[in-house]
Design a protein around this motif. Structure first.
Motif, PDB file in Angstrom:
ATOM      1  N   UNK A 192       0.832  -1.211   0.000  1.00 36.14           N
ATOM      2  CA  UNK A 192       0.000   0.000   0.000  1.00 36.14           C
ATOM      3  C   UNK A 192       0.870   1.267   0.000  1.00 36.14           C
ATOM      4  N   UNK A 193       2.115   1.141   0.450  1.00 36.45           N
ATOM      5  CA  UNK A 193       3.023   2.286   0.379  1.00 36.45           C
ATOM      6  C   UNK A 193       3.514   2.479  -1.050  1.00 36.45           C
ATOM      7  N   UNK A 194       3.832   1.375  -1.713  1.00 31.54           N
ATOM      8  CA  UNK A 194       4.326   1.460  -3.087  1.00 31.54           C
ATOM      9  C   UNK A 194       3.260   1.967  -4.053  1.00 31.54           C
ATOM     10  N   UNK A 195       1.968   1.754  -3.712  1.00 28.39           N
ATOM     11  CA  UNK A 195       0.898   2.210  -4.589  1.00 28.39           C
ATOM     12  C   UNK A 195       0.681   3.719  -4.518  1.00 28.39           C
ATOM     13  N   UNK A 196       1.205   4.353  -3.485  1.00 29.74           N
ATOM     14  CA  UNK A 196       1.036   5.804  -3.350  1.00 29.74           C
ATOM     15  C   UNK A 196       1.859   6.534  -4.404  1.00 29.74           C
ATOM     16  N   UNK A 197       1.361   7.688  -4.800  1.00 30.32           N
ATOM     17  CA  UNK A 197       2.058   8.488  -5.820  1.00 30.32           C
ATOM     18  C   UNK A 197       3.221   9.244  -5.185  1.00 30.32           C
ATOM     19  N   UNK A 198       4.094   9.725  -6.041  1.00 32.41           N
ATOM     20  CA  UNK A 198       5.247  10.505  -5.569  1.00 32.41           C
ATOM     21  C   UNK A 198       4.791  11.808  -4.909  1.00 32.41           C
ATOM     22  N   UNK A 199       3.666  12.335  -5.369  1.00 27.16           N
ATOM     23  CA  UNK A 199       3.128  13.558  -4.754  1.00 27.16           C
ATOM     24  C   UNK A 199       2.755  13.315  -3.289  1.00 27.16           C
ATOM     25  N   UNK A 200       2.183  12.149  -2.986  1.00 30.87           N
ATOM     26  CA  UNK A 200       1.838  11.823  -1.604  1.00 30.87           C
ATOM     27  C   UNK A 200       3.092  11.648  -0.751  1.00 30.87           C
ATOM     28  N   UNK A 201       4.131  11.044  -1.326  1.00 34.06           N
ATOM     29  CA  UNK A 201       5.391  10.902  -0.594  1.00 34.06           C
ATOM     30  C   UNK A 201       6.005  12.269  -0.295  1.00 34.06           C
ATOM     31  N   UNK A 202       5.899  13.180  -1.247  1.00 37.59           N
ATOM     32  CA  UNK A 202       6.454  14.517  -1.034  1.00 37.59           C
ATOM     33  C   UNK A 202       5.709  15.262   0.069  1.00 37.59           C
ATOM     34  N   UNK A 203       4.429  15.010   0.190  1.00 37.92           N
ATOM     35  CA  UNK A 203       3.662  15.649   1.267  1.00 37.92           C
ATOM     36  C   UNK A 203       4.154  15.171   2.630  1.00 37.92           C
ATOM     37  N   UNK A 204       4.491  13.873   2.729  1.00 37.44           N
ATOM     38  CA  UNK A 204       5.036  13.344   3.990  1.00 37.44           C
ATOM     39  C   UNK A 204       6.386  13.983   4.282  1.00 37.44           C
ATOM     40  N   UNK A 205       7.248  14.074   3.270  1.00 35.42           N
ATOM     41  CA  UNK A 205       8.571  14.690   3.475  1.00 35.42           C
ATOM     42  C   UNK A 205       8.441  16.157   3.881  1.00 35.42           C
ATOM     43  N   UNK A 206       7.516  16.846   3.248  1.00 31.27           N
ATOM     44  CA  UNK A 206       7.336  18.262   3.581  1.00 31.27           C
ATOM     45  C   UNK A 206       6.818  18.434   5.008  1.00 31.27           C
ATOM     46  N   UNK A 207       5.983  17.516   5.446  1.00 34.64           N
ATOM     47  CA  UNK A 207       5.440  17.584   6.807  1.00 34.64           C
ATOM     48  C   UNK A 207       6.539  17.474   7.845  1.00 34.64           C
ATOM     49  N   UNK A 208       7.523  16.608   7.591  1.00 39.30           N
ATOM     50  CA  UNK A 208       8.606  16.384   8.561  1.00 39.30           C
ATOM     51  C   UNK A 208       9.889  17.140   8.185  1.00 39.30           C
ATOM     52  N   UNK A 209       9.788  18.067   7.233  1.00 37.71           N
ATOM     53  CA  UNK A 209      10.924  18.909   6.835  1.00 37.71           C
ATOM     54  C   UNK A 209      12.123  18.059   6.388  1.00 37.71           C
ATOM     55  N   UNK A 210      11.859  17.084   5.535  1.00 37.32           N
ATOM     56  CA  UNK A 210      12.906  16.189   5.034  1.00 37.32           C
ATOM     57  C   UNK A 210      13.242  16.594   3.600  1.00 37.32           C
ATOM     58  N   UNK A 211      14.523  16.821   3.341  1.00 34.95           N
ATOM     59  CA  UNK A 211      14.993  17.124   1.993  1.00 34.95           C
ATOM     60  C   UNK A 211      15.737  15.907   1.451  1.00 34.95           C
TER      61      UNK A 211
END
Length: 663
Positions: A192-211
């Protein structure tokens, strides 16, 4: 009719008055007069005034044909322009005038009539607003030119100090071996993680301030269960009070489990150690289950640390989680600690039984590899903890030599809280499609630390420590730059009844280990140390860090204050400064406080840099060599000190654990 002065001229028997308007006097009459002095004078006055009258009448008659005086230089220009116009070159002249910023419009006046008129100035046909915009544009162009000049100079400096040799094995360089694909592992993220789009992954990174930088970025995972760790590992994490992964763990652990080479940068106390210890345990467990390790086999994973204390701490963490697995019925995993100051025989006994993981300092590791006490033929996992300290401060040759002992491709991981661009670019030469995970700016101080900077004279420092100890409850860490200062502070605190211990590079390993254990258990309230205790050591309950003196570079300051405010807790850091400190380091400290939104004392706020407006150019703030925010690389004190030491042949610093005792 002009009126002339009333002068009488005697001629014969009659007298003629000159002042009478009706009288017309002929010049011949005057010439025939008696040649007395007053007659000659009247004659001159008459002739002069007569000529002036004629000149005035001539000017009045030609008033409509007035032509102003034109300077010779301008007349010459007009003649040249007329000649060029006759030759058919006037079009070219107009193009040159349009691009000129000095000549402005036509010298002769109007643009259409270049041969006539008066020059009213180069900006006569521009409004004040247009002139202001033009001047502003020129100023910006000059400013950009100055910035480009600074960037070019900095590029030359970086090229001169850059490592010419790649961080690769000699045999690989000789044979031209180059790895293009990362190591493949059997781990996969949940479906279910692999099915998520790259846009959804970027939202998680942005939430935790991950570059994240790199190709094919692994998906971030916000729970340890999603990382597929066994139940004993999850139980051990809960036992240590770790419920959820930190930002560096959210992105870093999936990247490592995927087999990717990685550069991990995060502030102190963010949990970087678990990012590389948990995956190496899982890889070794996988290898042991497939084919158990036999005598004299291994290691599969190698972790290199710059100090003995950090290596010992890392090995204890690995042994703890391996113990949880063994208790739950998993195969036993063996780790060996190879550091200086300890006897070789116990370390060799573990290696002879087959070792999965070795944690070592460069000095002891080099000795054991040279004497072939073990080999790295099957080693596929390499970690450089506090990598910038080893590469940047004298261990790069040792690390390069260690690389030459590998027989195949390996997964290389580099971690640190302070890793300038210079070190990152150098490290990428040994990595295959690396993933750079950055939480916050490299070299930034933890926001959970309250930083207090106080002006204290040199002779009053040791007395003022007692007052600072009253700020918080124990335990407290006191850092000093020199070994003799550590001993002096330790002795003073003992005389004042304070329960204190001390460590530095001059003490033997047994005493250093005992001091840290007593301090960690709470038997002692204060630990006095050099920078040997500032890199990576985890003291989760430290309330206060006191810097007896300001470090020589800002990176050490960041590591020192990072011993408090760990794992989400807040802490206090007090630093003593005075006029004896280097001006550049104080400017770095000032800008670090501003970045962390801390209070800047007046004596620091008053310090200004001449080229402070150029601190943030080229897309990178501060120095590209050491990461300091208060200077550029051209004024870097760390680079200057390093070059001076190389010339003078001075040995490595205390915290590098490179003394003869390491062997």
């Amino acid at each position: 009719m002009l009126r002339y002065p009333a002068v009488e001229i005697s001629k014969g028997p009659r007298t003629v008055p000159w002042g009478t308007p009706e009288v017309t006097l002929d010049v011949s009459d005057v010439e025939s007069c008696t040649t007395t002095f007053w007659v000659r004078s009247a004659k001159k006055q008459f002739i002069h005034r007569l000529k002036r009258r004629e000149r005035e009448e001539s000017e009045d008659s030609n008033e409509d044909d007035y032509v102003p005086y034109i300077p010779i230089k301008q007349r010459k220009k007009l003649k040249v322009r007329q000649a060029e116009k006759r030759l058919g070159r006037i079009g070219l002249l107009k193009e040159q005038e349009a691009g000129s910023t000095s000549e402005g419009t036509s010298e002769g006046g109007n643009e259409g009539e270049e041969d006539e008129g008066v020059n009213l100035g180069p900006k006569s046909k521009f409004s004040l607003l247009d002139q202001h915009s033009d001047l502003k544009r020129k100023a910006e162009a000059r400013k950009e030119t100055a910035r480009e000049k600074i960037l070019k100079e900095e590029e030359k400096i970086l090229e001169s100090v850059a490592e010419k040799k790649a961080l690769m094995a000699v045999s690989e360089l000789a044979k031209g071996i180059e790895y293009t694909d990362p190591i493949k592992t059997g781990w996969r993220a949940p479906g279910y993680i692999l099915k998520k789009s790259e846009h959804e992954h970027e939202k998680v990174r942005k939430k935790y301030h991950i570059l994240v930088e790199g190709e094919d970025k692994p998906a971030p995972l916000t729970a340890f269960r999603e990382m597929k760790f066994p139940k004993p590992i999850l139980h051990g994490l809960k036992k240590k009070g770790i419920q959820h992964p930190t930002p560096i763990q959210i992105q870093g652990i999936p990247a490592v489990l995927s087999g990717r080479d990685m550069i991990g940068i995060a502030f102190t106390g963010s949990g970087k150690t678990l990012v590389f210890t948990l995956p190496i345990i899982m890889f070794c467990l996988e290898q042991e289950k497939r084919l158990p390790f036999i005598n004299n086999e291994g290691p599969y994973g190698l972790i290199i640390c710059p100090s003995r204390e950090l290596a010992k701490q890392t090995n204890e963490i690995i042994a703890e989680f391996c113990g949880y697995l063994e208790k739950d019925g998993f195969p036993p995993l063996r780790s060996a600690l190879c550091i200086g100051g300890l006897p070789l025989n116990p370390q060799l006994e573990i290696i002879k039984r087959g070792v999965h993981i070795i944690v070592a300092t460069p000095g002891r590791l080099m000795l054991m590899l040279e004497k072939k006490m073990f080999v790295l033929d099957i080693c596929r996992y390499l970690v450089l903890d506090e990598a910038d300290r080893m590469i940047d401060m004298g261990f790069e040759e040792d690390v390069r030599t260690i690389f030459s002992y590998f027989k195949g491709q390996r997964q290389t991981l580099l971690f640190s809280a302070t890793m300038p661009k210079k070190i990152q670019n150098f490290a990428r030469s040994a990595l295959v499609k690396p993933v750079t995970v950055n939480v916050g700016r490299a070299g930034a101080a933890s926001l959970d630390v309250i930083q207090e900077v106080e002006y204290v004279k040199q002779e009053a420092k040791i007395v003022y420590i007692l007052e600072c100890l009253q700020k918080t409850a124990p335990p407290v860490l006191v850092f000093a730059e020199k070994k003799q200062d550590v001993d002096a502070i330790h002795e003073y605190l003992l005389l004042k009844g304070v329960e204190a211990v001390a460590i530095h590079g001059g003490k033997d390993q047994e005493e250093r280990t005992q001091s840290i254990d007593q301090f960690r258990k709470g038997d002692k309230d204060v630990l006095v140390a050099t920078d040997v205790a500032s890199k990576g050591l985890d003291f989760p309950d430290i309330k206060h860090v006191i810097n007896y003196d300001m470090p020589e570079d800002i990176e050490n300051y960041v590591h020192r204050i990072g011993r408090t405010g760990r794992c989400g807790k807040t802490g206090t850091a007090t630093t003593f400064v005075n006029n004896g400190n280097d001006e550049t380091v104080l400017l770095d400290l000032k800008h670090l406080l501003i970045e962390a939104k801390q209070k800047v004392p007046p004596f620091l706020a008053a310090k200004e840099l001449e080229n402070e407006k150029y601190l943030n150019i080229g897309g990178e703030a501060g120095c590209s060599y050491c990461g300091g925010l208060g200077h550029r690389i051209a004024e870097c004190p760390k680079l200057e000190a390093l070059q001076s030491k190389q010339v003078a042949g001075i040995g490595r610093r205390d915290y590098l654990a490179n003394s003869s005792a390491d062997y």
